[in-house]
Structure formats: structure tokens, C-alpha cells
Design an enzyme around this catalytic site. Structure first.
Site, PDB file in Angstrom:
ATOM      1  N   HIS A   1      -6.809 -28.833 -22.929  1.00 53.54           N
ATOM      2  CA  HIS A   1      -6.032 -27.988 -23.838  1.00 53.54           C
ATOM      3  C   HIS A   1      -4.605 -27.749 -23.349  1.00 53.54           C
ATOM      4  CE1 HIS A   1      -9.406 -27.696 -26.354  1.00 53.54           C
ATOM      5  NE2 HIS A   1      -8.972 -26.655 -27.045  1.00 53.54           N
TER       6      HIS A   1
ATOM      7  N   ASP B   1      -7.723 -15.410 -24.610  1.00 53.81           N
ATOM      8  CA  ASP B   1      -8.089 -15.106 -26.004  1.00 53.81           C
ATOM      9  C   ASP B   1      -9.090 -16.143 -26.511  1.00 53.81           C
ATOM     10  OD1 ASP B   1      -6.112 -13.282 -25.767  1.00 53.81           O
ATOM     11  OD2 ASP B   1      -4.710 -14.261 -27.138  1.00 53.81           O
TER      12      ASP B   1
ATOM     13  N   GLU C   1      -2.654  -6.261 -26.367  1.00 51.25           N
ATOM     14  CA  GLU C   1      -1.931  -7.534 -26.411  1.00 51.25           C
ATOM     15  C   GLU C   1      -0.950  -7.502 -27.579  1.00 51.25           C
ATOM     16  OE1 GLU C   1      -3.714 -11.405 -25.108  1.00 51.25           O
ATOM     17  OE2 GLU C   1      -3.651 -11.793 -27.243  1.00 51.25           O
TER      18      GLU C   1
HETATM   19  C1  LIG Z   1      -5.794 -23.100 -28.584  1.00 49.37           C
HETATM   20  C2  LIG Z   1      -5.369 -22.651 -27.199  1.00 49.37           C
HETATM   21  C3  LIG Z   1      -5.527 -21.327 -26.865  1.00 49.37           C
HETATM   22  C4  LIG Z   1      -5.121 -20.879 -25.612  1.00 49.37           C
HETATM   23  N1  LIG Z   1      -5.270 -19.565 -25.289  1.00 49.37           N
HETATM   24  C5  LIG Z   1      -4.893 -19.115 -24.091  1.00 49.37           C
HETATM   25  C6  LIG Z   1      -5.025 -17.735 -23.755  1.00 49.37           C
HETATM   26  O1  LIG Z   1      -5.465 -16.916 -24.532  1.00 49.37           O
HETATM   27  N2  LIG Z   1      -4.643 -17.367 -22.504  1.00 49.37           N
HETATM   28  C7  LIG Z   1      -4.150 -18.246 -21.600  1.00 49.37           C
HETATM   29  O2  LIG Z   1      -3.844 -17.844 -20.482  1.00 49.37           O
HETATM   30  N3  LIG Z   1      -3.993 -19.554 -21.906  1.00 49.37           N
HETATM   31  C8  LIG Z   1      -4.348 -19.988 -23.125  1.00 49.37           C
HETATM   32  N4  LIG Z   1      -4.175 -21.313 -23.427  1.00 49.37           N
HETATM   33  C9  LIG Z   1      -3.599 -22.189 -22.429  1.00 49.37           C
HETATM   34  C10 LIG Z   1      -4.742 -22.690 -21.530  1.00 49.37           C
HETATM   35  O3  LIG Z   1      -5.180 -21.669 -20.678  1.00 49.37           O
HETATM   36  C11 LIG Z   1      -4.287 -23.817 -20.638  1.00 49.37           C
HETATM   37  O4  LIG Z   1      -3.789 -24.840 -21.428  1.00 49.37           O
HETATM   38  C12 LIG Z   1      -5.461 -24.304 -19.789  1.00 49.37           C
HETATM   39  O5  LIG Z   1      -4.983 -25.198 -18.836  1.00 49.37           O
HETATM   40  C13 LIG Z   1      -6.450 -25.024 -20.645  1.00 49.37           C
HETATM   41  O6  LIG Z   1      -7.668 -25.176 -19.953  1.00 49.37           O
HETATM   42  P1  LIG Z   1      -8.349 -26.592 -19.981  1.00 49.37           P
HETATM   43  O7  LIG Z   1      -9.732 -26.398 -19.436  1.00 49.37           O
HETATM   44  O8  LIG Z   1      -8.239 -27.228 -21.290  1.00 49.37           O
HETATM   45  O9  LIG Z   1      -7.444 -27.310 -18.886  1.00 49.37           O
HETATM   46  P2  LIG Z   1      -6.748 -28.756 -18.921  1.00 49.37           P
HETATM   47  O10 LIG Z   1      -5.731 -28.780 -20.009  1.00 49.37           O
HETATM   48  O11 LIG Z   1      -7.778 -29.805 -18.956  1.00 49.37           O
HETATM   49  O12 LIG Z   1      -6.017 -28.748 -17.507  1.00 49.37           O
HETATM   50  C14 LIG Z   1      -4.922 -27.891 -17.285  1.00 49.37           C
HETATM   51  C15 LIG Z   1      -4.314 -28.124 -15.906  1.00 49.37           C
HETATM   52  O13 LIG Z   1      -5.230 -27.705 -14.903  1.00 49.37           O
HETATM   53  C16 LIG Z   1      -5.601 -28.802 -14.087  1.00 49.37           C
HETATM   54  N5  LIG Z   1      -7.028 -28.665 -13.857  1.00 49.37           N
HETATM   55  C17 LIG Z   1      -8.034 -28.659 -14.763  1.00 49.37           C
HETATM   56  N6  LIG Z   1      -9.206 -28.453 -14.162  1.00 49.37           N
HETATM   57  C18 LIG Z   1      -8.939 -28.321 -12.846  1.00 49.37           C
HETATM   58  C19 LIG Z   1      -9.731 -28.100 -11.696  1.00 49.37           C
HETATM   59  N7  LIG Z   1     -11.054 -27.957 -11.781  1.00 49.37           N
HETATM   60  N8  LIG Z   1      -9.132 -28.034 -10.486  1.00 49.37           N
HETATM   61  C20 LIG Z   1      -7.793 -28.171 -10.379  1.00 49.37           C
HETATM   62  N9  LIG Z   1      -6.983 -28.380 -11.430  1.00 49.37           N
HETATM   63  C21 LIG Z   1      -7.546 -28.461 -12.644  1.00 49.37           C
HETATM   64  C22 LIG Z   1      -5.232 -30.048 -14.873  1.00 49.37           C
HETATM   65  O14 LIG Z   1      -4.988 -31.141 -14.026  1.00 49.37           O
HETATM   66  C23 LIG Z   1      -3.995 -29.568 -15.607  1.00 49.37           C
HETATM   67  O15 LIG Z   1      -2.879 -29.609 -14.761  1.00 49.37           O
HETATM   68  C24 LIG Z   1      -4.543 -21.786 -24.682  1.00 49.37           C
HETATM   69  C25 LIG Z   1      -4.385 -23.127 -25.027  1.00 49.37           C
HETATM   70  C26 LIG Z   1      -4.785 -23.560 -26.278  1.00 49.37           C
HETATM   71  C27 LIG Z   1      -4.598 -24.984 -26.635  1.00 49.37           C
END
Ligand SMILES: Cc1cc2nc3c(=O)[nH]c(=O)nc-3n(C[C@H](O)[C@H](O)[C@H](O)COP(=O)(O)OP(=O)(O)OC[C@H]3O[C@@H](n4cnc5c(N)ncnc54)[C@H](O)[C@@H]3O)c2cc1C
Length: 320
Positions: A78, A139, A250
Site C-alpha cells: 500500500h 485508520d 483526528e
Molecule cells: C488506503 C490507504 C490507507 C492508509 N491509511 C493509513 C493510516 O490510516 N495511517 C497511516 O499511518 N498510514 C496509512 N496508510 C499508509 C500506510 O501505512 C503505508 O503505506 C504502509 O507502508 C502500508 O503498509 P503495507 O503493509 O502495505 O506496506 P508496504 O507498502 O508493502 O511497505 C511499505 C514500506 O515498508 C517496508 N516494509 C514492509 N514490510 C516490512 C518489514 N516486515 N520489515 C521491514 N520493512 C518492511 C517496505 O519495503 C516499504 O518500504 C494508508 C495507505 C493506504 C494506501
């Protein structure tokens, strides 16, 4: 990286889990939520164990400077700008790491040990079975534990408890050398603080110990709209600094339109469709304060009596 090394890498991945050579899956991994960056990886690792990750990273480390191979952990993808992608590199799909069952400890400082590839929504569901919930949230909950801990993890509880990275007691991390290290405030603190919010640049989180609290049984949820930013931010600051305040606060910006992304309007509908229809100024910027107060039925006061004094202290927009 030489051709024979690339082949060795693919072989390591094939033994670790699903094949890394599946073109369709590689294309999937060249996307993220932002859909702006598309970096096709060389291979994808679907680890079944922490050992799969550590032996792969050890191998990459041992190849050393002879390779420009990059490695990226991918949680739920994400990110918006390709952070979980690796151009001609190795993507580690953390969601396939299923060897760790959630383990709860219920005591004064309750916690749960979870796999970093677990989605927060699952952590919530399992915690609620025991009457518990994580202290700090995002969220949107279809994000992985490792993904948000690599950023910050912010929602309406952050003013009270700090972001998610402030509510972790311990991590298990695989370093760039392939070592598996446990870290916390007390143990390997540099690694702990580097990895939290480190965007995967200081190691790969494989396990996290998440702080829990007693889950509320009831929640009173309120949204109020503002047309003026100064009034909105003053009210938000007042609420955040008050003694008797909400458990969740928020603020967000809304562009007033009737599209799909404007589901905030449903807050005012169908209960009071007239109110929603008053905000008919298409394209206008509005500000929304969302607050919640937690309750338990055994509390002696009703939800209304215990609610912080929202009406008297803040100046939200009244419908015209
Ligand atoms: C619809 C939507 C809603 C969101 N809402 C919120 C919110 O309410 N609050 C908020 O704070 N953020 C929010 N976000 C942002 C979100 O927290 C970040 O984009 C987060 O990185 C997404 O988590 P993911 O599991 O998809 O990580 P990814 O996108 O898969 O990875 C994000 C980063 O973390 C690294 N990473 C992933 N897993 C690990 C691991 N196990 N160890 C080390 N590094 C790792 C990846 O290499 C990358 O750099 C939102 C994003 C979207 C798209």
C-alpha cells in the site's frame, strides 16, 4: 550480478517457497497502491520461515559488492511511490510468512507477538476475542504490521499513545547480513530505533510485540464539519490538550463533492439528509474533526453524561 549468481538466487527462492520465476506474480509485485511506479523485480521470495529470509539475505550479503542487487520487503503493497518494489532485485513477500501464530500475554502490560506479515485487521479480530485491542491504530487496517511499523502508523489515538512505532515492546529483525536479532529499548536499541520508521532500510522485521489495552465495549463517534481552517485547528488543539477529552481525535481535509471518495457525506445521511444537502458547494474545501469516546456498559454514567463538552467548547459549522 553475474548470470550464474542470478540463477543461484532463483534456486534459493524456489526452495524457500513458491517459484520466483512466475512472470504474472512478478508483474503483480511491480505495482503498489499508488500505481505510479512499476519496477519489475528479478525474483520474489515467498518465505515460509524466518530462516528462508535470513539465508537469502546472507547469500546476497556474501555476494557482496559484486552485485547491485537490491532487496525490498513487501507487506500489503500500500505504498504510493514504489517503496516495496525492487527494480531487477528481490522482493520478499512478507504475507507468506505464516510460521508464527499470534501469541498473547495478558498481564499489566498486555501484548501480542505477531508475524510482521500479519494484517492489522487480523490482529484486531484475534485481540478482541480476549477483550483486548492494540493501543494505537491506522485508520485503514488492511496494512501489515511490518509495513506500518516501517513508516509510523498514525490514527486518532496517536495524540494519546503516540503512533504505532511508539507502541511496540520488541522486534525480531533480519539484518542485511542475514543475522536474526531480537531488539527492544533495552536490547540492541540502535537497531530497534533504526528499524521503526526505517522504510525497510535497516533490516526486515519478522516479528513484533504489540502493546495492547482493554478494548472498550461501546464507542460514541462524532464528526463535525468546519469551513474555516483556523477555527478547526484551534478546536482540535483544544481537544487534544484538554484533561477530560476524547479517546480518539483526528482531523482531515475534505473537498466537497459527491464522488465515491467523499463517503464522509454518508455520516449525515440518511439520518439527516437535509443537513448533508446544505454542504452543496461543489469543490469547496471543508475540514472535518472526527472524535470518539470509549465506554463500558458497567460505567455508572450514560454516554451523553460522560462525553467531553463538545458543544460548549468548539465552534463547528452549523448548517445554513
Ligand atoms: C488506503 C490507504 C490507507 C492508509 N491509511 C493509513 C493510516 O490510516 N495511517 C497511516 O499511518 N498510514 C496509512 N496508510 C499508509 C500506510 O501505512 C503505508 O503505506 C504502509 O507502508 C502500508 O503498509 P503495507 O503493509 O502495505 O506496506 P508496504 O507498502 O508493502 O511497505 C511499505 C514500506 O515498508 C517496508 N516494509 C514492509 N514490510 C516490512 C518489514 N516486515 N520489515 C521491514 N520493512 C518492511 C517496505 O519495503 C516499504 O518500504 C494508508 C495507505 C493506504 C494506501
Amino acid at each position: 550480478m553475474k548470470e550464474e549468481e542470478r540463477c543461484m538466487m532463483a534456486a534459493t527462492m524456489a526452495t524457500a517457497g513458491e517459484s520466483g520465476g512466475n512472470q504474472r506474480k512478478e508483474e503483480e509485485r511491480a505495482k503498489d497502491f499508488g500505481n505510479r511506479c512499476h519496477f519489475l523485480p528479478l525474483a520474489i521470495l515467498y518465505p515460509k520461515s524466518v530462516l528462508d529470509i535470513s539465508s537469502t539475505l546472507k547469500h546476497v550479503f556474501e555476494i557482496g559488492t559484486r552485485t547491485d542487487l537490491t532487496v525490498a520487503a513487501r507487506g500489503n503493497g500500500h505504498s504510493l511511490e514504489g517503496q516495496s518494489q525492487a527494480y531487477q532485485g528481490l522482493v520478499i513477500n512478507m504475507k507468506s510468512l505464516q510460521e508464527l501464530e499470534m501469541k498473547f500475554k495478558i498481564e499489566e502490560l498486555s501484548y501480542v507477538d505477531v508475524s510482521a506479515g500479519e494484517l492489522w485487521i487480523n490482529v484486531l479480530h484475534e485481540s478482541l476475542k480476549l477483550g483486548l485491542a492494540p493501543k494505537s491504530w491506522t485508520d485503514y487496517l488492511h496494512l501489515t504490521v511490518g509495513g506500518t511499523l516501517s513508516n509510523a502508523g498514525i490514527s486518532g489515538q496517536a495524540f494519546k499513545h503516540g503512533p504505532q512505532i511508539n507502541n511496540v515492546y520488541q522486534l525480531e529483525v533480519v539484518t542485511g547480513k542475514g543475522e536474526v536479532i531480537t531488539c527492544s529499548e533495552e536490547q540492541n536499541a540502535d537497531l530497534f530505533h533504526g528499524v521503526l520508521g526505517g522504510l525497510g532500510q535497516f533490516g526486515i522485521i519478522t516479528k513484533a510485540r504489540i502493546a495492547l489495552e482493554t478494548a472498550p465495549k461501546q464507542v460514541k463517534w462524532i464528526r463535525v464539519l468546519y469551513s474555516d481552517f483556523a477555527t478547526f485547528s484551534n478546536d482540535q488543539e483544544n481537544l487534544i490538550s484538554s484533561q477530560n477529552t476524547f479517546d480518539y481525535i483526528e482531523g482531515f481535509v475534505i473537498i466537497n463533492s459527491t464522488g465515491l471518495l467523499n463517503n464522509w457525506r454518508s455520516t449525515f445521511n440518511p439520518k439527516d439528509p437535509l443537513l448533508a444537502s446544505n454542504f452543496s458547494s461543489e469543490g469547496r474545501v471543508l475540514f472535518c474533526l472526527e472524535v470518539a469516546k470509549y465506554f463500558n456498559p458497567e460505567d455508572t454514567y450514560s454516554t451523553d453524561q460522560k462525553s467531553p463538552t463538545l458543544n460548549s467548547s468548539i465552534e463547528f459549522m452549523s448548517p445554513r
